[in-house]
Scaffold this active site. Structure first.
Site, mmCIF file in Angstrom:
data_model
loop_
_atom_site.group_PDB
_atom_site.id
_atom_site.type_symbol
_atom_site.label_atom_id
_atom_site.label_comp_id
_atom_site.label_asym_id
_atom_site.label_seq_id
_atom_site.Cartn_x
_atom_site.Cartn_y
_atom_site.Cartn_z
ATOM 1 N N ALA A 33 33.312 130.247 9.941
ATOM 2 C CA ALA A 33 34.436 131.193 9.927
ATOM 3 C C ALA A 33 35.687 130.595 9.311
ATOM 4 O O ALA A 33 36.644 131.298 9.020
ATOM 5 C CB ALA A 33 34.733 131.666 11.344
ATOM 6 N N GLY A 34 35.661 129.283 9.112
ATOM 7 C CA GLY A 34 36.878 128.572 8.692
ATOM 8 C C GLY A 34 37.388 129.032 7.342
ATOM 9 O O GLY A 34 36.657 129.592 6.529
ATOM 10 N N ASN A 75 34.735 119.692 1.855
ATOM 11 C CA ASN A 75 36.048 120.218 2.222
ATOM 12 C C ASN A 75 36.945 120.470 1.024
ATOM 13 O O ASN A 75 37.914 121.201 1.115
ATOM 14 C CB ASN A 75 36.742 119.266 3.204
ATOM 15 C CG ASN A 75 35.969 119.182 4.515
ATOM 16 O OD1 ASN A 75 35.781 120.169 5.196
ATOM 17 N ND2 ASN A 75 35.474 117.995 4.828
ATOM 18 N N SER A 126 9.649 148.835 -37.406
ATOM 19 C CA SER A 126 10.996 148.292 -37.169
ATOM 20 C C SER A 126 12.022 149.403 -37.009
ATOM 21 O O SER A 126 11.886 150.481 -37.583
ATOM 22 C CB SER A 126 11.403 147.413 -38.352
ATOM 23 O OG SER A 126 10.548 146.306 -38.401
ATOM 24 N N ARG A 155 41.338 123.473 2.222
ATOM 25 C CA ARG A 155 41.395 122.369 1.256
ATOM 26 C C ARG A 155 40.595 122.659 -0.011
ATOM 27 O O ARG A 155 40.669 121.930 -0.982
ATOM 28 C CB ARG A 155 40.892 121.079 1.938
ATOM 29 C CG ARG A 155 41.851 120.532 2.967
ATOM 30 C CD ARG A 155 41.192 119.534 3.899
ATOM 31 N NE ARG A 155 40.388 120.192 4.928
ATOM 32 C CZ ARG A 155 39.623 119.558 5.805
ATOM 33 N NH1 ARG A 155 39.527 118.245 5.772
ATOM 34 N NH2 ARG A 155 38.927 120.234 6.706
HETATM 35 C C1 UD1 Z 1 34.853 118.764 11.486
HETATM 36 C C2 UD1 Z 1 34.896 117.940 12.784
HETATM 37 C C3 UD1 Z 1 34.895 116.465 12.426
HETATM 38 C C4 UD1 Z 1 33.654 116.153 11.625
HETATM 39 C C5 UD1 Z 1 33.515 117.055 10.398
HETATM 40 C C6 UD1 Z 1 32.149 116.901 9.790
HETATM 41 C C7 UD1 Z 1 36.123 119.243 14.468
HETATM 42 C C8 UD1 Z 1 37.419 119.438 15.140
HETATM 43 N N1 UD1 Z 1 36.070 118.275 13.541
HETATM 44 O O1 UD1 Z 1 36.021 118.494 10.739
HETATM 45 O O2 UD1 Z 1 34.915 115.677 13.605
HETATM 46 O O3 UD1 Z 1 33.670 114.802 11.227
HETATM 47 O O4 UD1 Z 1 33.677 118.447 10.762
HETATM 48 O O5 UD1 Z 1 32.053 117.587 8.561
HETATM 49 O O6 UD1 Z 1 35.170 119.941 14.776
HETATM 50 N N2 UD1 Z 1 35.153 126.682 11.555
HETATM 51 C C9 UD1 Z 1 35.097 127.925 12.157
HETATM 52 N N3 UD1 Z 1 36.203 128.399 12.798
HETATM 53 C C10 UD1 Z 1 37.360 127.689 12.902
HETATM 54 C C11 UD1 Z 1 37.404 126.415 12.273
HETATM 55 C C12 UD1 Z 1 36.278 125.927 11.624
HETATM 56 O O7 UD1 Z 1 34.073 128.604 12.111
HETATM 57 O O8 UD1 Z 1 38.309 128.210 13.506
HETATM 58 C C13 UD1 Z 1 33.952 126.186 10.834
HETATM 59 C C14 UD1 Z 1 34.213 125.990 9.358
HETATM 60 O O9 UD1 Z 1 33.860 127.162 8.643
HETATM 61 C C15 UD1 Z 1 33.310 124.829 8.995
HETATM 62 C C16 UD1 Z 1 33.179 124.070 10.292
HETATM 63 O O10 UD1 Z 1 33.593 124.939 11.331
HETATM 64 O O11 UD1 Z 1 32.032 125.255 8.577
HETATM 65 C C17 UD1 Z 1 34.005 122.797 10.299
HETATM 66 O O12 UD1 Z 1 35.364 123.097 10.039
HETATM 67 P P1 UD1 Z 1 36.291 122.170 9.121
HETATM 68 O O13 UD1 Z 1 37.649 122.742 9.149
HETATM 69 O O14 UD1 Z 1 35.638 121.911 7.835
HETATM 70 O O15 UD1 Z 1 36.311 120.842 10.008
HETATM 71 P P2 UD1 Z 1 36.483 119.362 9.466
HETATM 72 O O16 UD1 Z 1 37.917 119.084 9.290
HETATM 73 O O17 UD1 Z 1 35.583 119.120 8.336
HETATM 74 MG MG MG Z 2 34.461 120.324 7.154
#
Ligand code: UD1
Ligand code: MG
Length: 451
Positions: free
Chosen positions: A9-10, A218, A395, A14
């Site tokens: 959902a993120g 990321n 043709s 970045r």
């Molecule tokens: C996260 C981990 C980190 C780990 C890394 C591995 C946490 C807090 N941190 O960091 O320890 O080393 O992944 O790749 O978990 N997402 C949601 N909803 C939200 C936020 C995120 O669904 O509100 C999903 C994103 O779509 C993504 C995943 O969770 O697929 C990870 O989110 P991201 O923001 O990429 O976390 P990282 O900073 O990479």
């Molecule tokens: Mg990540």
């Protein structure tokens, strides 16, 4: 019950992209589909995906047997899991939608883990950006995110992969207690470690052998690095299995493609989707193939093919375009600037130059002359053209569909065919030629008189 919940959902801030991170592709396959397929490979009983940011763009990628949950606003990874609270029972493996390369085998081994929470960790030479595994007396005590880490913690090379196995009760216990008191103000799933340990639950780690398999995406640069790494791994495996890849640097083969030993892939070739390339086929240079089957001894040169089946001993290209629904039997030749869509070409058909065949069925050994067009669209409907066996289409013929041409018929060059042609008939559909003897000379004489 073995369940996999994928967080996707993120925002992917970045990535700096207007599209959600998980729709970005690695070798023709969106990030999210890599993870969904991992869950399938691990034989999960149920798979759930949490969507939020740009959900309408992600939704079409999700197979119908996968449950979708919506996280209204993206408040962190723990909040995302909460959005799927109803999904949580039995053993749950959490995967992040931006960590695509983990193997199904590793995930299925996590289902067997005994602790209340098991974290998959890895040693990375450059751990920057990842959560670090902090240990005391060898036991994990917490995960600290890059942003919240002290210099000492930043030096730790053991990272959190974002992949965990939980028993659902412990997971819910942790979710109810996770707070957002960190630099980002998000609810971090990683805080489950301290909460569970404080509550007397067992938390363990498993270190993955292949640290590349937990690389997350990321940024755009990380995406490009990942694509390169996977591409190299796939090409290496294909070459080990007897496929000739003339230039591995410019050859891209997707993860679900099968290339048989003895096939040759020439430079600047892209083979994606669920394609299958048979032994002794030669693909490229400069060819894109998506969701196609290519038969034995078939050559595809400088062409673009999707959703098509191509038989044995065929020659496609250069500069041919095969669109979905095309079925080509053995010994067919498709040449330059020929487009084929949703058509069935029987054995031995030849269509070598400048042609459009759409919604057509063509019988054995029929020859389609240069510049033939099936006029399949009348502005409202797509209409079909049937051409029999051993037909010779002269043709620059326009076949105005719906229309049928019988076996053995011959169509004179430059014809516009609007009526069916009986078997073995000659059809001529063109204006009769008129020759005016010495017209040019006369015209010249007249104009010099005027001067
Ligand atoms: C996260 C981990 C980190 C780990 C890394 C591995 C946490 C807090 N941190 O960091 O320890 O080393 O992944 O790749 O978990 N997402 C949601 N909803 C939200 C936020 C995120 O669904 O509100 C999903 C994103 O779509 C993504 C995943 O969770 O697929 C990870 O989110 P991201 O923001 O990429 O976390 P990282 O900073 O990479
Ligand atoms: Mg990540």
């Amino acid at each position: 019950m073995k369940k996999v919940l994928i967080l996707a959902a993120g925002l992917g801030k970045r990535m700096n992209s207007p599209r959600p991170k998980v729709v970005h592709e690695v070798l023709g396959k969106p990030l999210l589909n890599w993870t969904i397929d991992v869950a399938k490979e691990a034989k999960a009983d149920e798979i759930g995906v949490v969507l939020g940011h740009g959900a309408e763009l992600v939704y079409p990628l999700i197979p119908s047997d996968v449950k979708v949950f919506i996280q209204e606003s993206q408040l962190g990874t723990a909040d995302a899991v909460k959005a799927a609270k109803n999904f949580l029972n039995g053993k749950v493996v959490i995967l992040y939608g931006d960590v695509p390369l983990i193997s199904g085998e590793v995930v299925s081994s996590l289902f067997e883990s005994k602790a209340n929470m098991t974290i998959l960790t890895a040693i990375l030479e450059t751990p920057f950006g990842y959560g670090r595994i902090v240990r005391e007396d060898g036991k994990v005590i917490k995960i600290v995110e890059e942003n919240d880490a002290t210099d000492d913690i930043r030096k730790i090379k053991e990272i959190n992969s974002g992949i965990y196995a939980f028993d659902s009760e412990s997971l819910v216990y942790a979710l109810d207690r996770i707070k957002n008191n960190n630099k980002k103000g998000e609810y971090y799933l990683t805080d489950a470690v301290e909460i569970l340990l404080a509550g007397g639950y067992a938390v363990e780690t498993v270190q993955v052998k292949n640290s590349n398999s937990v690389l997350g995406v990321n940024t755009q640069k990380e995406l490009a690095t990942l694509i390169k790494n996977v591409k190299d791994d796939i090409n290496d495996a294909l070459m080990d299995a007897g496929v000739t890849i003339e230039d591995p640097q410019t050859t891209f083969v997707g993860p679900d493609v099968i290339v048989e030993s003895g096939a040759v892939l020439k430079p600047f070739t892209f083979i994606y989707g669920k394609s299958r390339i048979s032994s002794n086929a030669s693909i490229g240079p400069e060819t894109t193939i998506v969701d196609c089957t290519v038969g034995n001894n078939t050559f595809v040169i400088r062409s673009d093919c999707s959703g098509s089946v191509i038989g044995n001993n065929c020659s496609i290209g250069p500069f041919s375009r095969l669109r979905p629904g095309t079925f080509i039997e053995d010994n067919v030749k498709i040449g330059n600037y020929v487009e084929v869509k949703n058509s069935h070409l029987s054995k031995g058909v030849k269509s070598q130059h400048l042609t459009y065949l759409g919604d057509a069925t063509i019988g054995e050994d029929t020859n389609i002359g240069a510049g033939t067009i099936t006029c399949n669209y009348d502005g409202v409907r797509k209409n079909k053209t049937f051409i029999g066996k051993n037909v010779f289409v002269g043709s620059n013929t326009a076949l105005v569909a719906p229309v049928k041409v019988g076996d053995g018929a011959l169509i004179g060059a430059g014809s516009t065919i609007t009526d069916d042609v009986p078997a073995y008939a000659l059809a001529l559909g063109r204006a009769k030629q008129l020759n005016k003897e010495e017209w040019v000379l006369k015209k010249r004489r007249d104009s010099s008189d005027e001067k």
